[in-house]
Design an enzyme around this catalytic site. Structure first.
Site, PDB file in Angstrom:
ATOM      1  N   THR A   1      -3.585  11.357  -3.276  1.00 35.86           N
ATOM      2  CA  THR A   1      -3.523  11.096  -1.832  1.00 35.86           C
ATOM      3  C   THR A   1      -2.351  11.863  -1.201  1.00 35.86           C
ATOM      4  O   THR A   1      -2.515  12.479  -0.140  1.00 35.86           O
ATOM      5  CB  THR A   1      -3.352   9.581  -1.568  1.00 35.86           C
ATOM      6  OG1 THR A   1      -4.404   8.905  -2.253  1.00 35.86           O
ATOM      7  CG2 THR A   1      -3.422   9.242  -0.101  1.00 35.86           C
TER       8      THR A   1
ATOM      9  N   GLU B   1       0.827  -1.220   0.000  1.00 30.28           N
ATOM     10  CA  GLU B   1       0.000   0.000   0.000  1.00 30.28           C
ATOM     11  C   GLU B   1       0.864   1.275   0.000  1.00 30.28           C
ATOM     12  O   GLU B   1       0.497   2.293  -0.603  1.00 30.28           O
ATOM     13  CB  GLU B   1      -0.922  -0.058   1.225  1.00 30.28           C
ATOM     14  CG  GLU B   1      -1.733   1.183   1.562  1.00 30.28           C
ATOM     15  CD  GLU B   1      -2.925   1.409   0.659  1.00 30.28           C
ATOM     16  OE1 GLU B   1      -2.805   1.131  -0.547  1.00 30.28           O
ATOM     17  OE2 GLU B   1      -3.951   1.902   1.147  1.00 30.28           O
TER      18      GLU B   1
END
Ligand code: ADP
Length: 307
Positions: free
Chosen positions: A181, A128
């Protein structure tokens, strides 16, 4: 086992008062992943559907997570990971986390479950981190463990599965906008005011208590964000209008899913979530930006085998 086919759910993280420490797994929305053993020793990534993602195993979160797990276990066998990408990347509902968690969960099943789901977490987080440049578990943890989770601590990693009322459901709007992000995190800086911290931890405690006791009023009062939402909501057009529409239609709370652009409404029941979703969509439509609407319960299991 030479092959496995799994469902990897989308996840909603932060949940207003739980920046970087809360997340939940959805029931209805998710990717499919098929992992096959191959004759060589290579790891390969294939994509059968959906928006383009990197196929280089060093760039794809599934490849990086899988490599981390296989190296840890000292396994040199080859595997092909095929992803049907149904969660749009960059939507804020855990597209990359579904692949990172799916790869390690699926491989672990194929190898006879040498590790627990808790032990798989750091490998999923390693994958991730390639997408978000940050070490966070609030999407991979609910994806792997299911239900509603709290990351009590990152160092050492301590992830708690929370009790929650089974009637909770969500309406999610994904406006087709790009919010990176990393940029969205940079907006927050690294300091918050003490009065905001006090409000935030009061609400986080209230939410967890309300989830445990099934007190929907307490859950609703606690779904406030004094840290990220005030700085991030301007990136999402008609955020305040959607929030008012959701609350007027009976949502328990409304906020940004992850770092956006998706927004979520937490609701009491799936039918109310569908109705509330229609109200939110109606208030977003004048913006003229295409969007998706998802309505789903919370799934207690997370990743699962597709029979
Ligand atoms: P989300 O919250 O939806 O996962 P992120 O911005 O965290 O959004 O991650 C999306 C980024 O990760 C994109 O740049 C995408 O190309 C990259 N990525 C790498 N591998 C994958 C994967 N298997 N699934 C989704 N995105 C991936």
């Amino acid at each position: 086992m030479d092959m496995i086919r799994i469902f990897c759910p989308a996840t909603v993280s932060n949940l207003s008062c739980g920046f970087d420490v809360l997340g939940l797994a959805l029931e209805e929305v998710g990717d499919e992943m098929t992992i096959r053993r191959t004759s060589g020793s290579e790891l390969s990534i294939l994509q059968s559907e959906g928006p383009e993602i990197p196929l280089d195993p060093d760039q794809n979160v599934a490849g990086v997570a899988a490599r981390s797990l296989l190296d840890h276990l000292g396994i040199q066998d080859g595997f092909a990971i095929e992803i049907a990408k149904r969660i749009k990347p960059g939507s804020g509902i855990g597209s990359s986390a579904a692949s990172a968690a799916g790869a390690v969960w699926g491989l672990n099943q194929m190898l006879g479950t040498p590790l627990s789901n808790q032990e798989l977490l750091t490998h999923a987080m390693t994958g991730e981190a390639v997408a978000s440049n940050a070490w966070h578990a609030d999407n991979v943890a609910p994806c792997l463990l299911g239900g509603f989770v709290l990351i009590r601590s990152y160092d050492p990693l301590d992830v708690i599965q929370l009790s929650f009322p089974k009637d909770l459901a969500l309406a999610i709007i994904h406006p087709h906008l790009e919010i990176k992000t990393a940029e969205s995190r940079a907006r927050l800086g690294d300091k918050i005011l003490l009065k905001n911290a006090v409000a935030q931890w009061g609400n986080l405690g209230g939410l967890i208590s309300g989830l445990a006791s099934g007190d929907h009023g307490l859950i609703s009062r606690s779904l406030e964000d004094h840290v990220a939402e005030p700085l991030r909501k301007h990136q999402i057009p008609r955020f305040d209008a959607m929030k008012s529409a959701a609350i007027e239609a009976g949502a328990l709370g409304f906020g940004i899913s992850g770092s956006g652009p998706s927004v979520y409404a937490l609701c009491k029941g799936l039918d109310p979530a569908k109705e509330i979703g229609r109200h939110i969509a109606h208030s977003f439509e004048p913006q003229g930006i295409p969007f998706d609407l998802y309505c789903s319960r919370i799934h207690p299991e997370g990743i699962r085998i597709i029979p």
